[in-house]
Enzyme design. Structure first.
Site, PDB file in Angstrom:
ATOM      1  N   LYS A  38     -13.461   0.735  17.183  1.00  0.00           N
ATOM      2  CA  LYS A  38     -13.117   1.641  16.089  1.00  0.00           C
ATOM      3  C   LYS A  38     -12.637   0.829  14.888  1.00  0.00           C
ATOM      4  O   LYS A  38     -12.399  -0.369  14.990  1.00  0.00           O
ATOM      5  CB  LYS A  38     -12.042   2.616  16.543  1.00  0.00           C
ATOM      6  N   TYR A 265       0.374 -10.652 -13.003  1.00  0.00           N
ATOM      7  CA  TYR A 265       0.914  -9.368 -13.428  1.00  0.00           C
ATOM      8  C   TYR A 265       2.427  -9.338 -13.224  1.00  0.00           C
ATOM      9  O   TYR A 265       2.936  -9.744 -12.179  1.00  0.00           O
ATOM     10  CB  TYR A 265       0.279  -8.235 -12.632  1.00  0.00           C
TER      11      TYR A 265
END
Length: 378
Positions: A38, A265
C-alpha cells in the site's frame, strides 16, 4: 549506476529478495508472506516492488484502496490482492471486474457487499482491540451470520495487532489478549461448522516479536523493505535485514556565503563565518520534510553535511564548507550509503520527529525509481 536525474530513488531488489528469504525462515513453515504494498509500496514503487515479489514466487498481496489494487492488476500482478480498507458501494463493480478481495469492515457492510448481487471475494475483518475496522471479536454470532450471505465468497478472517512493536510487559499483555480474542473467533466459527478460510493477524512487528504464531499469512510491511519504524525499536527476533531504498539528489551549484549573509525563505540561517554552500535539487514536494530545515543532514562524498535554511518545495541548501572537492552534479544521499557512511530511513525520520513509515510513503511521484543490483565481489 550513474543516474542523471535531479532526484531519484534507487531500489536494491537483491536486498528485497534477501529480506524475503530471512522472513520465510522466521515465520511458521506453512505461513505465506502477504506483502503490504500500500501507499505505493511504502514509497518504493508498487509496480516495481509488486512485480519483483511476484517473480520471487509471492502470490498474495494486500493494499489499502481499490485504486491501489487496480494499479497492481494493470501492472501484471495476478495473485490475490486484499483491500484492507473501505471500498464505496459505487466501486463494487471494480472488485468484480478485477477479481479483488475486499475486507468486510462490519456486518452492515457485509450486507451491502451481498446486495451488489454478484459473487465477491472477501476477508472478514475482526476488531480485537484496536477499535478501527472490523466486527467486534465478542460478536461471535454476528460474525458467523456473515457466512449466510450467498454472494460473499469468504476466503479469510483477519485482525490487526496495534502494539506488537511494544516489547514492554504492558504491550505484550495487550497483544496476547488480542491474539486470544482472535483465536476465540476462529474456534467459534469452527464450532459453528464454518471452515475453509485463511487466517492472518501479524504485521511486521507481529512477525518480529511473535514469530511462532501459526496463521496462514503474515502481512509484512515496513520490515520487508529492510526498515524499522524507529531507530529505537527493539525486536525479539535477531533477524538481519537490508534496506531496499536509497534517496538521492544532485547538487545544482556551489557558491560562497559570506559572514553575516542569510539564506533562503525567511532568512532563517545566517553565516557566522565564511562558508561554502550548495543548492540541492530536492525539496518538500519530493518528500523531504520541511521539519528538517536547519536541523537535518545528508551525505556528500562520504561526509556528513548539515541542511541549512528553510527547505523549499523543489530545493534545499547544505553546508559543504568542510569538503575540499565538491561541485555541481555531485550526488547527495539523504537515505542510504555514501562510501563508508550510511543514513537509515529510521534515523532520517527520527530527525523529523516521525517514523520511517510516514517518510517513505510520502516520497513524491516525480522521483524516478530505478532498480539497482548489488555489486559482484571480486
Amino acid at each position: 549506476m550513474y543516474q542523471t536525474g535531479r532526484a531519484w530513488i534507487e531500489l536494491n531488489i537483491d536486498n528485497l529478495a534477501y529480506n524475503v528469504k530471512q522472513f520465510q525462515q522466521l515465520i511458521y513453515p506453512s505461513c505465506k508472506i502477504m506483502p503490504a504494498i500500500k501507499a505505493n509500496a511504502y514509497g518504493h514503487g508498487a509496480d516495481l516492488i509488486g512485480k519483483s515479489l511476484q517473480d520471487m514466487g509471492i502470490q498474495d498481496f494486500c493494499v489499502a484502496t481499490v485504486d491501489e489494487a487496480i494499479e497492481l492488476r494493470k501492472a501484471g500482478i495476478t495473485g490475490q490482492i486484499l483491500i484492507l480498507g473501505y471500498t464505496s458501494p459505487y466501486r463494487f463493480s471494480d472488485l468484480s471486474h478485477y477479481c479483488l478481495t475486499q475486507t468486510v469492515v462490519d456486518r452492515l457492510y457485509a450486507k451491502q457487499l451481498n446486495d451488489y448481487g454478484q459473487p465477491l471475494y472477501v476477508h472478514i475483518g475482526i476488531d480485537t482491540g484496536m477499535h478501527r475496522l472490523g466486527e467486534r471479536s465478542d460478536n461471535h454470532a454476528d460474525i458467523g451470520n456473515i457466512w449466510k450471505f450467498n454472494n460473499l465468497r469468504i476466503t479469510g478472517v483477519f485482525s490487526h495487532l496495534c502494539v506488537s512493536d511494544d516489547t514492554s510487559d504492558t504491550g505484550r499483555q495487550f497483544t496476547l489478549k488480542q491474539i486470544a480474542e482472535f483465536n476465540s473467533v476462529i474456534d467459534s466459527l469452527h464450532k459453528q461448522g464454518i471452515n475453509g478460510f485463511k487466517t492472518h493477524i501479524q504485521g511486521s512487528y507481529g512477525v518480529l516479536n511473535y514469530p511462532s504464531l501459526n496463521y496462514d499469512y503474515a502481512r509484512l510491511g515496513i520490515a520487508l523493505y529492510g526498515v524499522l519504524s524507529s531507530p529505537y525499536d527493539k525486536t525479539v527476533s535477531s533477524i538481519n535485514l537490508k534496506p531496499v531504498l536509497s534517496l538521492k539528489a544532485r547538487i545544482q551549484c556551489v557558491k560562497p556565503l559570506h559572514t553575516g549573509e542569510s539564506i533562503g525563505y525567511g532568512l532563517t540561517y545566517t553565516a557566522e563565518k565564511e562558508m561554502k554552500i550548495a543548492a540541492v535539487a530536492i525539496g518538500y514536494a519530493d518528500g523531504i520534510p520541511r521539519e528538517l530545515s536547519n536541523k537535518g543532514y545528508a551525505l556528500v562524498n562520504g561526509e556528513k553535511v548539515p541542511i541549512i535554511g528553510r527547505i523549499c518545495m523543489d530545493q534545499l541548501l547544505i553546508d559543504v564548507s568542510n569538503l575540499s572537492l565538491v561541485s555541481s552534479g555531485d550526488e547527495v544521499v539523504f537515505i542510504g550509503k555514501s562510501r563508508d557512511k550510511e543514513i537509515l530511513a529510521s534515523e532520517f525520520a527520527n530527525h523529523a520527529n516521525t517514523i520511517s513509515n510516514e517518510i517513505l510513503s510520502r516520497l513524491g511521484n516525480r522521483l524516478e525509481r530505478i532498480i539497482v543490483k548489488n555489486k559482484m565481489e571480486d
